[in-house]
Design an enzyme around this catalytic site. Structure first.
Site, PDB file in Angstrom:
ATOM      1  CE1 TYR A  73      -4.183   1.821   0.621  1.00 44.23           C
ATOM      2  CE2 TYR A  73      -2.642   3.356   1.657  1.00 44.23           C
ATOM      3  CZ  TYR A  73      -3.887   3.090   1.121  1.00 44.23           C
ATOM      4  OH  TYR A  73      -4.833   4.069   1.073  1.00 44.23           O
ATOM      5  CG  PHE A 126      -7.905  16.402 -24.015  1.00 41.39           C
ATOM      6  CD1 PHE A 126      -8.158  16.054 -25.329  1.00 41.39           C
ATOM      7  CD2 PHE A 126      -8.390  15.569 -23.014  1.00 41.39           C
ATOM      8  CE1 PHE A 126      -8.860  14.912 -25.630  1.00 41.39           C
ATOM      9  CE2 PHE A 126      -9.086  14.412 -23.321  1.00 41.39           C
ATOM     10  CZ  PHE A 126      -9.330  14.084 -24.623  1.00 41.39           C
ATOM     11  CG  ASP A 127     -12.593  17.008 -25.058  1.00 39.88           C
ATOM     12  OD1 ASP A 127     -11.594  17.420 -25.666  1.00 39.88           O
ATOM     13  OD2 ASP A 127     -13.579  16.535 -25.615  1.00 39.88           O
ATOM     14  CG  ASP A 217      -2.314  17.845 -21.350  1.00 42.24           C
ATOM     15  OD1 ASP A 217      -1.861  16.693 -21.223  1.00 42.24           O
ATOM     16  OD2 ASP A 217      -3.495  18.084 -21.653  1.00 42.24           O
ATOM     17  CB  ALA A 219      -1.139  12.921 -23.337  1.00 38.81           C
ATOM     18  CE  LYS A 260      -4.338   9.907 -24.276  1.00 36.97           C
ATOM     19  NZ  LYS A 260      -5.124   9.992 -23.028  1.00 36.97           N
ATOM     20  CG  HIS A 452     -19.096  13.044 -26.783  1.00 40.25           C
ATOM     21  ND1 HIS A 452     -19.225  14.040 -25.857  1.00 40.25           N
ATOM     22  CD2 HIS A 452     -17.904  12.457 -26.546  1.00 40.25           C
ATOM     23  CE1 HIS A 452     -18.137  14.080 -25.112  1.00 40.25           C
ATOM     24  NE2 HIS A 452     -17.328  13.127 -25.495  1.00 40.25           N
TER      25      HIS A 452
HETATM   26  C1  P71 Z   1      -7.956  10.688 -26.342  1.00 40.93           C
HETATM   27  C2  P71 Z   1      -7.950  10.833 -24.881  1.00 40.93           C
HETATM   28  C3  P71 Z   1      -8.802   9.946 -24.054  1.00 40.93           C
HETATM   29  C4  P71 Z   1     -10.251   9.955 -24.385  1.00 40.93           C
HETATM   30  C5  P71 Z   1     -11.044  10.965 -23.915  1.00 40.93           C
HETATM   31  C6  P71 Z   1     -12.386  11.011 -24.233  1.00 40.93           C
HETATM   32  C7  P71 Z   1     -12.929  10.020 -25.017  1.00 40.93           C
HETATM   33  C8  P71 Z   1     -12.159   8.978 -25.472  1.00 40.93           C
HETATM   34  C9  P71 Z   1     -10.802   8.957 -25.139  1.00 40.93           C
HETATM   35  C10 P71 Z   1      -6.937  12.136 -23.122  1.00 40.93           C
HETATM   36  C11 P71 Z   1      -6.122  13.229 -22.752  1.00 40.93           C
HETATM   37  C12 P71 Z   1      -5.363  13.974 -23.729  1.00 40.93           C
HETATM   38  C13 P71 Z   1      -4.631  15.080 -23.333  1.00 40.93           C
HETATM   39  C14 P71 Z   1      -3.852  15.868 -24.312  1.00 40.93           C
HETATM   40  C15 P71 Z   1      -5.325  14.764 -21.074  1.00 40.93           C
HETATM   41  C16 P71 Z   1      -6.071  13.661 -21.398  1.00 40.93           C
HETATM   42  C17 P71 Z   1      -6.816  12.937 -20.324  1.00 40.93           C
HETATM   43  N1  P71 Z   1      -7.136  11.788 -24.387  1.00 40.93           N
HETATM   44  N2  P71 Z   1      -4.628  15.465 -22.034  1.00 40.93           N
HETATM   45  O1  P71 Z   1      -7.362  11.549 -27.022  1.00 40.93           O
HETATM   46  O2  P71 Z   1      -5.348  13.611 -25.021  1.00 40.93           O
HETATM   47  O3  P71 Z   1      -6.141  11.786 -20.001  1.00 40.93           O
HETATM   48  O4  P71 Z   1      -7.728   9.950 -20.658  1.00 40.93           O
HETATM   49  O5  P71 Z   1      -5.736   9.518 -19.210  1.00 40.93           O
HETATM   50  O6  P71 Z   1      -7.656  10.762 -18.312  1.00 40.93           O
HETATM   51  O7  P71 Z   1      -8.524   9.726 -26.874  1.00 40.93           O
HETATM   52  P1  P71 Z   1      -6.879  10.427 -19.503  1.00 40.93           P
END
Ligand code: P71
Length: 461
Positions: A73, A126-127, A217, A219, A260, A452
């Site tokens: 842990y 990013f969203d 950010d 990724a 990623k 979506h």
């Molecule tokens: C991508 C995603 C993940 C995703 C999101 C929504 C629907 C399907 C797939 C995530 C990102 C990203 C950047 C630049 C932070 C995150 C969040 N991308 N910054 O592109 O591209 O990270 O998914 O690990 O929480 O499909 P997380």
């Protein structure tokens, strides 16, 4: 010897059979899924290009590392292994793991929002980043160069900050109202487009001038470094690791969805250069949100796989092949006249559906219509990044019009072959040649937010 493509620097040791379906079956599956590919069973998808997040193939070194997972842990051996790798790559002092990118955002961003009326400025949020900015009570402003919205014209770094707009925004809002500047590398939302070193250095200069915290950010930071090496003359002889290290030295905080460029199925990173107070705050808040600060929602085995994956993603042969796969798909589409965001980005080909299906208005979701047709054609699952994803104005409840209507064909790492990409290209081209037959979509059920993911649609009569 000239070659059609850069063949993979790996061989296949384990396979996952995928189901081959008929067009008739796929028409049924899509109908059952409410014309929303998010609601398809992945089993019914032949080539899944929904995302490159957590969908890559681990190497045998990563699988072997899993067995060494220390599930303690607190203070596990696996944590210290991952910490060592992260600190070596970044040169930063403090590290906390998180379960994925949004977990890291949830912990860190609120710590920077110290008063009312604060803003984050990014080339493009990013969203999930935007969502966490808003949950923290701040507002998100994007300052990307105009070329980013012109999909046809080549620009080597379409992810770049619009420097004049950035500085203007800081002056307008007041520097003490800017909670942070977020460099998203690569810029996912507009096509996996890179940010140049020159641009990042200029952003750093502005951040320093006004005393603003600079966040990465990152990724897809390794893919960004690859583009820098390829397109910025003075970095041609530098290694990916050296380029990435120079980027990290500019910023104060590095947040990463490690699903990623960590080539892992789960994981996120919070890395802080030297701000001990911030580190202590994050260490405190991560406990109720993600878990104890030495695991942050990850198992020991996840941390082991990630420690290995982070190193592998910096390998030039791996990156050369990965980026070539994406380019290969982009080139095949372009040669057939399919409009795409050009140049092709790092992790996906983004098809411009405003140009693909100009007869479908934004409120009938052209990119969703094209995605559905591509699924029916060949069992390929793309994802819509346009007005369907953008949603409604929270005040007027009007459907917002996205500046770009994109269909993203996202390539998972080390997962598909060039033969699969040929299937994808053939399907998209076939749909393009019959594009006048495409029809828009209406809601049968629309959720109140993040529509979506779960909306049910029907073709417009
Ligand atoms: C991508 C995603 C993940 C995703 C999101 C929504 C629907 C399907 C797939 C995530 C990102 C990203 C950047 C630049 C932070 C995150 C969040 N991308 N910054 O592109 O591209 O990270 O998914 O690990 O929480 O499909 P997380």
């Amino acid at each position: 010897m000239t070659r059609k493509y850069v063949a993979p620097p790996y061989r296949i040791k384990l396979v996952e059979p995928i189901k081959v379906t008929t067009k008739k079956e796929r028409i049924e599956y899509l109908k059952t899924a409410g014309y929303n590919p998010f609601s398809l069973r992945s089993e019914d998808v032949y080539i899944d290009l929904l995302t490159d997040s957590g969908t890559g193939a681990m190497s045998h070194y990563q699988w072997a590392a899993l067995l060494q997972g220390d599930e303690a842990y607190a203070g596990s051996r696996s944590f210290y292994k991952l910490e060592k790798v992260v600190k070596e790559i970044t040169g930063y002092k403090y590290f906390i793991p998180a379960h994925q990118g949004r977990g890291a955002e949830q912990v860190v961003l609120p710590q920077l929002v110290t008063k009312e009326d604060m803003y984050f400025i990014s080339n493009m949020h990013f969203d999930t980043t935007r969502a966490h900015v808003e949950i923290a009570g701040a507002r998100a402003i994007d300052c990307v160069i105009d070329e980013c919205f012109d999909t046809e014209t080549y620009h080597p770094f379409k992810g770049n900050f619009h420097l004049e707009n950035l500085e203007q925004t800081i002056l307008e809002k007041g520097a003490d109202h800017i909670a942070g500047i977020i460099m998203t590398i690569t810029n996912n939302s507009a096509g996996g487009q890179p940010v140049s070193m020159e641009n990042m250095h200029a952003v750093k200069k502005i951040a320093k001038k006004y005393g603003i915290t600079l966040l990465i950010d990152g990724a897809r930071y390794a893919e960004n470094a690859f583009f820098v090496k390829e397109r910025e003359a003075e970095y041609r002889k530098k290694s990916i690791r050296e380029i990435a290290y120079e980027v990290f030295q500019m910023a104060d905080i590095f947040l990463m969805s490690a699903k990623k460029d960590g080539i892992s199925n789960i994981g996120g990173l919070i890395v802080i250069k030297d701000n001990e107070d911030l580190f202590n705050l994050c260490r405190t808040y991560i406990v109720p949100m993600e878990g104890f600060p030495t695991y942050g929602g990850l198992t020991g085995r996840d941390m082991e796989a990630l420690a290995v994956g982070l190193e592998e993603a910096l390998n030039l042969d791996y990156l050369t092949h990965r980026m070539d796969q994406v380019r290969f798909l982009g080139d095949r589409l372009r040669e057939a006249g399919v409009p795409i965001q050009y140049p092709t980005g790092g992790h996906a080909v983004f098809v411009d559906c405003k140009k693909f299906a100009p007869h479908i208005p934004y409120y009938q979701f052209p990119a969703q219509s094209v995605s559905n047709a591509v699924y029916i054609e060949a069992g390929v699952r793309p994802v819509e990044i346009g007005s369907f994803l953008l949603g409604r104005d929270p005040d007027t409840l009007e459907n917002l019009e996205s500046p770009l209507e994109l269909m993203r064909l996202t390539i998972p790492r080390r997962t598909y072959t060039y033969a699969h990409l040929d299937v994808v290209a053939d399907a998209v081209i076939e749909v393009y040649q019959n594009r006048e037959k495409l029809v828009g979509l209406d809601f049968e059920y629309e959720p109140p937010m993040l529509r979506h993911f779960t909306a049910v649609l029907k073709p417009v009569k």
